[in-house]
Design a protein around this motif. Structure first.
Motif, short mmCIF file in Angstrom:
data_model
loop_
_atom_site.label_atom_id
_atom_site.label_comp_id
_atom_site.label_asym_id
_atom_site.label_seq_id
_atom_site.Cartn_x
_atom_site.Cartn_y
_atom_site.Cartn_z
N ILE A 105 29.90 34.46 43.47
CA ILE A 105 29.32 35.28 44.27
C ILE A 105 29.17 36.73 43.47
O ILE A 105 30.20 37.25 43.12
CB ILE A 105 30.29 35.50 45.62
CG1 ILE A 105 30.53 34.17 46.19
CG2 ILE A 105 29.49 36.53 46.53
CD1 ILE A 105 31.37 34.50 47.64
N LYS A 163 30.19 40.67 49.65
CA LYS A 163 30.61 39.47 48.79
C LYS A 163 31.91 38.94 49.41
O LYS A 163 32.04 37.63 49.43
CB LYS A 163 30.70 39.84 47.65
CG LYS A 163 29.21 40.19 46.74
CD LYS A 163 29.47 40.53 45.53
CE LYS A 163 30.31 41.91 45.08
NZ LYS A 163 29.92 43.04 45.76
N THR A 164 32.70 39.77 49.51
CA THR A 164 34.20 39.26 49.83
C THR A 164 34.32 38.89 51.21
O THR A 164 34.80 37.91 51.80
CB THR A 164 35.07 40.55 49.59
OG1 THR A 164 35.06 40.62 48.20
CG2 THR A 164 36.46 39.71 49.88
N ALA A 175 32.94 35.44 51.21
CA ALA A 175 33.94 34.48 50.50
C ALA A 175 35.02 34.26 51.55
O ALA A 175 35.42 33.18 52.05
CB ALA A 175 34.44 34.98 49.24
N CYS A 201 35.79 30.67 53.23
CA CYS A 201 37.09 30.23 53.24
C CYS A 201 38.01 30.16 54.54
O CYS A 201 38.61 29.12 54.80
CB CYS A 201 38.12 31.12 52.27
SG CYS A 201 37.67 31.02 50.75
N MET A 237 40.33 35.05 51.73
CA MET A 237 40.44 35.20 50.29
C MET A 237 40.62 36.32 49.78
O MET A 237 41.45 36.46 48.58
CB MET A 237 38.77 34.82 49.56
CG MET A 237 38.93 34.72 48.23
SD MET A 237 37.36 33.55 47.67
CE MET A 237 37.59 33.59 46.09
N LEU A 240 35.40 28.45 44.25
CA LEU A 240 34.65 29.65 44.61
C LEU A 240 35.11 30.92 44.07
O LEU A 240 36.23 31.08 43.93
CB LEU A 240 34.86 29.91 46.20
CG LEU A 240 33.94 30.87 46.97
CD1 LEU A 240 32.45 30.66 46.76
CD2 LEU A 240 34.29 31.28 48.39
N ASP A 243 34.95 34.92 43.75
CA ASP A 243 34.29 36.20 44.11
C ASP A 243 34.49 37.48 43.00
O ASP A 243 35.32 37.22 42.54
CB ASP A 243 35.18 36.78 45.38
CG ASP A 243 34.66 37.87 46.12
OD1 ASP A 243 33.54 38.15 46.04
OD2 ASP A 243 35.28 38.58 46.48
#
Lengths: 209, 126
Positions: free
Chosen positions: A26, A34-35, A38, A42, A50, A82, A84
């Motif tokens: 990502i 982005k997070t 993520a 998740c 995450m 994945l 990040d």
């Protein structure tokens, strides 16, 4: 000769198909979500988060990885690791963090860590099998950082899905992102509220096929 | 205090490898000048410039603002246009287009759209 060539092609495809740990990265500028994305992935498939999200830029300053995330759509399964990454930026000013309420020392340390994070994110580009480029759909997509990230992924032949995040906000304009990068698939979502997330998972199958 | 814009012609960059190009550009930027470079950097060089910039950032140097403007619209969907651009790129390399790089302490923001670039400068003290 043709048979040999066919065999060679098949062996390449089978290596990719059987690759056990596809790395899905990502990427994007700071504060694009982005997070948040993520965490959405998740939460939906592992039931856990995450990383921490914050309104202060550069909250993610180290690569974060979640292994063996398995998603399902239309009876098909897809597994990947994945990854990040810290937001990529061309400038980092500790005084900006002070303006956001951090103490001077904390701000300076955050800035130092953020610079290292940017370098790490760029170095990890070579490790990715596919990438989600997360852009804030309320901002101008012609930012050089976006162009540099996408240009580098294209140069490495890494499949890309552009995610126009924050579609829940009034100023969101996914069409502008589509106009800036017409040769890429662009999908508008709200990672925070889960808008269009089912389509996003369907697109992941197309991206990592 | 006047703002200096330093023009870097394409010829000055052709004999240099990527690392030296990046160093040359950053050297000018660190003298508090805005670089106006003829041509564009490759995506790998742009990434290299960001990496190098990050290594240089301290309490005084805050980084750079960068924007490049290329007549090669790489994002076109039209096959005919793609072929034309490929041909021009083969002939001219990265000579066409412009790149602007400024120190973040002076250039607050560069806004770009397909046809224009706007530079927003910080309030500068004498």
């Amino acid at each position: 000769m043709i048979k040999k060539f066919k065999g060679f092609l098949l062996s390449i495809f089978s290596v990719f198909k059987n690759k056990k740990h596809i790395k899905l990265g990502i990427y994007g500028p700071p504060n694009a979500g982005k997070t948040r994305l993520a965490n959405r992935i998740c939460q939906d498939w592992l039931g856990e988060e995450m990383g921490k999200v914050s309104a202060i830029p550069h909250e993610t300053r180290e690569i974060q990885q979640k292994e063996k995330v398995t998603i399902q759509s239309n009876g098909k399964k897809l597994s990947f690791n994945l990854i990040d990454t810290p937001g990529i930026a061309t400038k980092i000013d500790y005084e900006d963090f002070i303006k956001r309420g951090l103490e001077k020392k904390e701000a300076q340390s955050r800035a130092k860590e953020a610079t290292k994070g940017v370098i790490e994110a760029i170095k990890w580009l070579d490790n990715m099998d596919a990438v989600l480029v997360v852009l804030d759909s309320t901002r101008n997509p012609y930012d050089q950082v976006n162009i540099t990230i996408i240009g580098n992924l294209a140069a490495r032949n890494i499949p890309v899905l552009i995610v126009g995040n924050k579609t829940d906000l009034k100023k969101a304009n996914v069409k502008k992102i589509e106009a800036a990068f017409p040769q890429y698939r662009v999908l508008g979502i709200s990672a925070e509220y889960g808008d269009n997330i089912e389509d996003f998972y369907k697109e992941l199958f197309r991206l990592v096929k | 205090m006047p703002l200096t814009i330093q023009y870097v012609p394409y010829e000055e960059m052709t004999g240099l490898d990527s690392e030296k190009r990046i160093q040359k550009l950053l050297k000018v930027v660190r003298q508090n000048r805005v670089v106006l470079m003829e041509g564009t950097l490759s995506p790998e060089e742009e990434a290299g410039l960001i990496e190098e910039t990050m290594q240089l950032i301290d309490n005084k140097f805050k980084g750079v603002e960068i924007s490049s403007f290329s007549p090669f619209d790489k994002n076109t969907k039209l096959l005919q246009e793609k072929i034309r651009q490929l041909f021009l790129q083969l002939v001219l390399g990265r000579k066409r287009g412009l790149t602007i790089i400024g120190p973040a302490s002076i250039v607050k923001e560069i806004k770009r759209d397909p046809r224009s670039i706007q530079l927003f400068l910080s309030n500068r003290r004498q």
